[in-house]
Design a protein around this motif. Sequence first.
Motif, PDB file in Angstrom:
ATOM      1  N   GLY A  54      26.525 -30.100 -33.121  1.00  0.00           N
ATOM      2  CA  GLY A  54      27.861 -30.457 -32.652  1.00  0.00           C
ATOM      3  C   GLY A  54      28.823 -30.701 -33.806  1.00  0.00           C
ATOM      4  O   GLY A  54      29.988 -30.282 -33.759  1.00  0.00           O
ATOM      5  N   ALA A  55      28.333 -31.324 -34.858  1.00  0.00           N
ATOM      6  CA  ALA A  55      29.176 -31.567 -36.040  1.00  0.00           C
ATOM      7  C   ALA A  55      29.551 -30.258 -36.716  1.00  0.00           C
ATOM      8  O   ALA A  55      30.685 -30.078 -37.173  1.00  0.00           O
ATOM      9  CB  ALA A  55      28.450 -32.492 -37.013  1.00  0.00           C
ATOM     10  N   ALA A  56      28.601 -29.329 -36.772  1.00  0.00           N
ATOM     11  CA  ALA A  56      28.866 -28.031 -37.406  1.00  0.00           C
ATOM     12  C   ALA A  56      29.924 -27.256 -36.623  1.00  0.00           C
ATOM     13  O   ALA A  56      30.826 -26.649 -37.208  1.00  0.00           O
ATOM     14  CB  ALA A  56      27.566 -27.231 -37.511  1.00  0.00           C
ATOM     15  N   ALA A  57      29.812 -27.270 -35.299  1.00  0.00           N
ATOM     16  CA  ALA A  57      30.805 -26.573 -34.473  1.00  0.00           C
ATOM     17  C   ALA A  57      32.177 -27.224 -34.631  1.00  0.00           C
ATOM     18  O   ALA A  57      33.205 -26.546 -34.665  1.00  0.00           O
ATOM     19  CB  ALA A  57      30.372 -26.579 -33.008  1.00  0.00           C
ATOM     20  N   GLU A  58      32.178 -28.542 -34.751  1.00  0.00           N
ATOM     21  CA  GLU A  58      33.444 -29.261 -34.935  1.00  0.00           C
ATOM     22  C   GLU A  58      34.138 -28.827 -36.217  1.00  0.00           C
ATOM     23  O   GLU A  58      35.364 -28.777 -36.291  1.00  0.00           O
ATOM     24  CB  GLU A  58      33.149 -30.773 -34.984  1.00  0.00           C
ATOM     25  N   LEU A  71      28.729 -32.675 -28.025  1.00  0.00           N
ATOM     26  CA  LEU A  71      28.788 -31.640 -26.992  1.00  0.00           C
ATOM     27  C   LEU A  71      30.205 -31.467 -26.417  1.00  0.00           C
ATOM     28  O   LEU A  71      30.950 -32.439 -26.292  1.00  0.00           O
ATOM     29  CB  LEU A  71      27.840 -31.966 -25.836  1.00  0.00           C
ATOM     30  N   ASP A  72      30.508 -30.233 -25.997  1.00  0.00           N
ATOM     31  CA  ASP A  72      31.760 -29.981 -25.277  1.00  0.00           C
ATOM     32  C   ASP A  72      31.580 -30.198 -23.785  1.00  0.00           C
ATOM     33  O   ASP A  72      32.552 -30.461 -23.072  1.00  0.00           O
ATOM     34  CB  ASP A  72      32.229 -28.547 -25.536  1.00  0.00           C
ATOM     35  N   ALA A  73      30.351 -30.058 -23.317  1.00  0.00           N
ATOM     36  CA  ALA A  73      30.087 -30.317 -21.906  1.00  0.00           C
ATOM     37  C   ALA A  73      28.597 -30.530 -21.690  1.00  0.00           C
ATOM     38  O   ALA A  73      27.758 -30.065 -22.470  1.00  0.00           O
ATOM     39  CB  ALA A  73      30.565 -29.150 -21.036  1.00  0.00           C
ATOM     40  N   ALA A  74      28.282 -31.258 -20.629  1.00  0.00           N
ATOM     41  CA  ALA A  74      26.890 -31.455 -20.222  1.00  0.00           C
ATOM     42  C   ALA A  74      26.811 -31.266 -18.712  1.00  0.00           C
ATOM     43  O   ALA A  74      27.672 -31.759 -17.975  1.00  0.00           O
ATOM     44  CB  ALA A  74      26.415 -32.852 -20.599  1.00  0.00           C
ATOM     45  N   ILE A  75      25.778 -30.541 -18.286  1.00  0.00           N
ATOM     46  CA  ILE A  75      25.610 -30.234 -16.872  1.00  0.00           C
ATOM     47  C   ILE A  75      24.453 -31.069 -16.329  1.00  0.00           C
ATOM     48  O   ILE A  75      23.359 -31.060 -16.891  1.00  0.00           O
ATOM     49  CB  ILE A  75      25.287 -28.739 -16.677  1.00  0.00           C
ATOM     50  N   LEU A 122      13.899 -34.403 -30.045  1.00  0.00           N
ATOM     51  CA  LEU A 122      14.651 -33.661 -31.066  1.00  0.00           C
ATOM     52  C   LEU A 122      15.998 -33.183 -30.533  1.00  0.00           C
ATOM     53  O   LEU A 122      16.941 -32.976 -31.301  1.00  0.00           O
ATOM     54  CB  LEU A 122      13.824 -32.469 -31.559  1.00  0.00           C
ATOM     55  N   THR A 123      16.084 -33.010 -29.221  1.00  0.00           N
ATOM     56  CA  THR A 123      17.327 -32.554 -28.599  1.00  0.00           C
ATOM     57  C   THR A 123      18.512 -33.434 -29.014  1.00  0.00           C
ATOM     58  O   THR A 123      19.609 -32.925 -29.263  1.00  0.00           O
ATOM     59  CB  THR A 123      17.171 -32.562 -27.066  1.00  0.00           C
ATOM     60  N   VAL A 124      18.288 -34.732 -29.084  1.00  0.00           N
ATOM     61  CA  VAL A 124      19.368 -35.663 -29.456  1.00  0.00           C
ATOM     62  C   VAL A 124      19.858 -35.362 -30.873  1.00  0.00           C
ATOM     63  O   VAL A 124      21.064 -35.234 -31.127  1.00  0.00           O
ATOM     64  CB  VAL A 124      18.882 -37.130 -29.378  1.00  0.00           C
ATOM     65  N   LEU A 125      18.907 -35.229 -31.799  1.00  0.00           N
ATOM     66  CA  LEU A 125      19.266 -34.994 -33.195  1.00  0.00           C
ATOM     67  C   LEU A 125      19.948 -33.629 -33.338  1.00  0.00           C
ATOM     68  O   LEU A 125      20.920 -33.481 -34.083  1.00  0.00           O
ATOM     69  CB  LEU A 125      18.009 -35.076 -34.076  1.00  0.00           C
ATOM     70  N   LEU A 126      19.428 -32.649 -32.616  1.00  0.00           N
ATOM     71  CA  LEU A 126      19.987 -31.299 -32.691  1.00  0.00           C
ATOM     72  C   LEU A 126      21.415 -31.265 -32.149  1.00  0.00           C
ATOM     73  O   LEU A 126      22.306 -30.645 -32.734  1.00  0.00           O
ATOM     74  CB  LEU A 126      19.071 -30.340 -31.929  1.00  0.00           C
ATOM     75  N   GLU A 127      21.644 -31.938 -31.036  1.00  0.00           N
ATOM     76  CA  GLU A 127      23.003 -31.956 -30.464  1.00  0.00           C
ATOM     77  C   GLU A 127      23.991 -32.592 -31.434  1.00  0.00           C
ATOM     78  O   GLU A 127      25.136 -32.143 -31.556  1.00  0.00           O
ATOM     79  CB  GLU A 127      23.001 -32.670 -29.104  1.00  0.00           C
ATOM     80  N   LYS A 128      23.542 -33.635 -32.142  1.00  0.00           N
ATOM     81  CA  LYS A 128      24.436 -34.300 -33.114  1.00  0.00           C
ATOM     82  C   LYS A 128      24.766 -33.385 -34.285  1.00  0.00           C
ATOM     83  O   LYS A 128      25.944 -33.213 -34.660  1.00  0.00           O
ATOM     84  CB  LYS A 128      23.788 -35.598 -33.620  1.00  0.00           C
ATOM     85  N   MET A 162      22.068 -31.000 -43.370  1.00  0.00           N
ATOM     86  CA  MET A 162      21.832 -31.659 -42.078  1.00  0.00           C
ATOM     87  C   MET A 162      22.180 -33.151 -42.148  1.00  0.00           C
ATOM     88  O   MET A 162      22.737 -33.714 -41.201  1.00  0.00           O
ATOM     89  CB  MET A 162      20.377 -31.478 -41.640  1.00  0.00           C
ATOM     90  N   LEU A 163      21.870 -33.780 -43.274  1.00  0.00           N
ATOM     91  CA  LEU A 163      22.231 -35.198 -43.428  1.00  0.00           C
ATOM     92  C   LEU A 163      23.751 -35.371 -43.434  1.00  0.00           C
ATOM     93  O   LEU A 163      24.273 -36.315 -42.835  1.00  0.00           O
ATOM     94  CB  LEU A 163      21.658 -35.771 -44.733  1.00  0.00           C
ATOM     95  N   ARG A 164      24.425 -34.446 -44.105  1.00  0.00           N
ATOM     96  CA  ARG A 164      25.885 -34.531 -44.147  1.00  0.00           C
ATOM     97  C   ARG A 164      26.467 -34.394 -42.734  1.00  0.00           C
ATOM     98  O   ARG A 164      27.361 -35.142 -42.331  1.00  0.00           O
ATOM     99  CB  ARG A 164      26.435 -33.421 -45.049  1.00  0.00           C
ATOM    100  N   LEU A 165      25.917 -33.448 -41.969  1.00  0.00           N
ATOM    101  CA  LEU A 165      26.401 -33.243 -40.597  1.00  0.00           C
ATOM    102  C   LEU A 165      26.023 -34.431 -39.702  1.00  0.00           C
ATOM    103  O   LEU A 165      26.761 -34.803 -38.788  1.00  0.00           O
ATOM    104  CB  LEU A 165      25.836 -31.939 -40.026  1.00  0.00           C
ATOM    105  N   TRP A 166      24.880 -35.022 -39.966  1.00  0.00           N
ATOM    106  CA  TRP A 166      24.470 -36.237 -39.243  1.00  0.00           C
ATOM    107  C   TRP A 166      25.489 -37.353 -39.439  1.00  0.00           C
ATOM    108  O   TRP A 166      25.841 -38.070 -38.490  1.00  0.00           O
ATOM    109  CB  TRP A 166      23.089 -36.688 -39.727  1.00  0.00           C
ATOM    110  N   ASP A 167      25.972 -37.472 -40.676  1.00  0.00           N
ATOM    111  CA  ASP A 167      26.896 -38.562 -40.998  1.00  0.00           C
ATOM    112  C   ASP A 167      28.330 -38.287 -40.542  1.00  0.00           C
ATOM    113  O   ASP A 167      29.166 -39.193 -40.570  1.00  0.00           O
ATOM    114  CB  ASP A 167      26.910 -38.806 -42.512  1.00  0.00           C
ATOM    115  N   ALA A 168      28.618 -37.065 -40.140  1.00  0.00           N
ATOM    116  CA  ALA A 168      29.982 -36.710 -39.724  1.00  0.00           C
ATOM    117  C   ALA A 168      30.387 -37.549 -38.510  1.00  0.00           C
ATOM    118  O   ALA A 168      29.538 -37.981 -37.726  1.00  0.00           O
ATOM    119  CB  ALA A 168      30.052 -35.220 -39.403  1.00  0.00           C
TER     120      ALA A 168
END
Lengths: 332, 332
Positions: free
Chosen positions: A162-166, A69-73, A153-159, A315-321
């Motif tokens: 977040g990797a894709a945006a990176e 994440l870039d930010a959390a509120i 699922l929120t945790v997995l989705l953020e990971k 998704m696995l590749r992005l998980w491992d990023a």
Amino acid sequence: MKKLINDVEKVVLDSLTGVQAAHPELRVDLENRIVFRGGTPRQGKVGVISGGGSGHEPLHGGYVGTGMLDAAIAGEVFTSPTPDQILEATRGVDAGAGVLHIVKNYTGDVMNFEMAAELAAVETGVRVEAVIVDDDVAVQDSLYTAGRRGVGLTVLLEKIVGAAAEEGLDLDAVTALAKEVNARGRSMGMALTSCTVPAAGQPTFELGEDEMELGIGIHGEPGRKRVPLASAAAVAKDLVEPILADLDFTSGPAIVMVNGMGGTPQLELYILYSEVAKLLKDAGVTVARNLVGNYITSLEMAGASVTILRADEEMLRLWDAPVNTPGLRWGA
Amino acid sequence: MKKLINDVEKVVLDSLTGVQAAHPELRVDLENRIVFRGGTPRQGKVGVISGGGSGHEPLHGGYVGTGMLDAAIAGEVFTSPTPDQILEATRGVDAGAGVLHIVKNYTGDVMNFEMAAELAAVETGVRVEAVIVDDDVAVQDSLYTAGRRGVGLTVLLEKIVGAAAEEGLDLDAVTALAKEVNARGRSMGMALTSCTVPAAGQPTFELGEDEMELGIGIHGEPGRKRVPLASAAAVAKDLVEPILADLDFTSGPAIVMVNGMGGTPQLELYILYSEVAKLLKDAGVTVARNLVGNYITSLEMAGASVTILRADEEMLRLWDAPVNTPGLRWGA
């Protein structure tokens, strides 16, 4: 109520002050209760932000950093942040490429993130997209939501997102990926005990010594049913079967999380994981990656949840990023 | 007793079965209750092992992997492993360069590790050195120990010494470093609630709704004193002052850990960290690195401990070295 706090009114502020002291690589806006990644906004990068009520740590502030994440509120405990807070975070992470809001499906969160997105569009011209996470198979509607609740699922989705945006994906691509992850993941949880919201001063609900609550959400809201205390093997079955019944799992790898609600020892989470792994093996599901620990909690509640994501190779590749946040860190 | 378990007699075995399922990069010897790093023994490398009673997870099994431990031996909950188990682990990690035993100062652990070292010398010719960790400033002697107890510093020591062994230091150098780290670190803990050992079925001790226990160890053994429940700021003072009084801290950087005992939310641990950081700033101590989370627990006990290590530059460098274990992971 026995808690390590100074003042029930200042729990979130005091905790964010601790985050600020512990993590100089982050920038904590104490006034607006926002945890920013250092060096934000980043030119050309889609901003990815999330937020919600406090009390679920490490979610969301613990997932701010490289590759996530870039930010959390932070709202008050179990209370949505305000549109103004969300707007401030949205502005703070936008560098022209737009911003994705990751929103757990609770009425207050959905409403306030929507309002912030509208304000952002009108006041600042920032392009905002949103994904609503609604992975909880336990109930369709609850006290807090219309439709499924947003949980593990929120945790997995953020990971993954977040990797894709990176990596530089644009806002449309990041949003599409987020929706795809949400479509492919399901969760269910259970509680052995309630938690106590500091401002309330007493447990949210009462459970007898021989009872547990199945299908609990992350706020102590009612679950599917109250049943007699059972073995870890039986609990695993109670959680995994409704997920698999709901998730079309004909093939492909899974990312599996066995998550503690805050008051369950790691020793027990591994016992539960052992049973979950057996059930998935019997069901022909290949577990490609896993997490076992406290990742999305309900203060000190004893209990656990299971999240299963039917991942694809990307998704696995992005998980491992590489990820470098207080709550998840590897390869960086 | 409300726990996610199958059978009180099989808690440790079932949990290790979960570790085996979750971490294919490790090798779990279920018969001897040992978690080995994959690819062990490693030619030319000093073996670094630890172990003790279960119930303190992630310690020790969660610290096995690259840059930390080569093996961890699990006893029953809050019970030392046997000399035979320790001997098996010692044999399993020796590649000719000798083995370091990291032993928390509890009578059973010290005795059984010593016996295993003697057996190793006689039966297999493995050279074994040991470091006894005794960092707890709360009490000199307790039900479980002669002298100070070994608590939170063990985590920091395993990280730093593990990194040194990974870099190829020989047994004498690794042992000397371990003793130096032990000499420079102190801890103190407190509890808001007791924990319940599965085989006992009831809380180890009782605390009133308005009481807390200062100077508690990691087994629910008695602390320094039972006092009225206080604020996080007061608790921080109660824990930090005895440490600083005992540790000659004239200058130099510190590695600081605020550790949860298992049942305390991350939200509260950051509040405590905030107060600890303020006290250390006032005392002129520079915090160079920190950990805030559940690193050495007492099952589901609510409470926290503070560990302060007066590090030197070399210790900081080894702290930052890559580590890849279930419980600590960075740079790898």
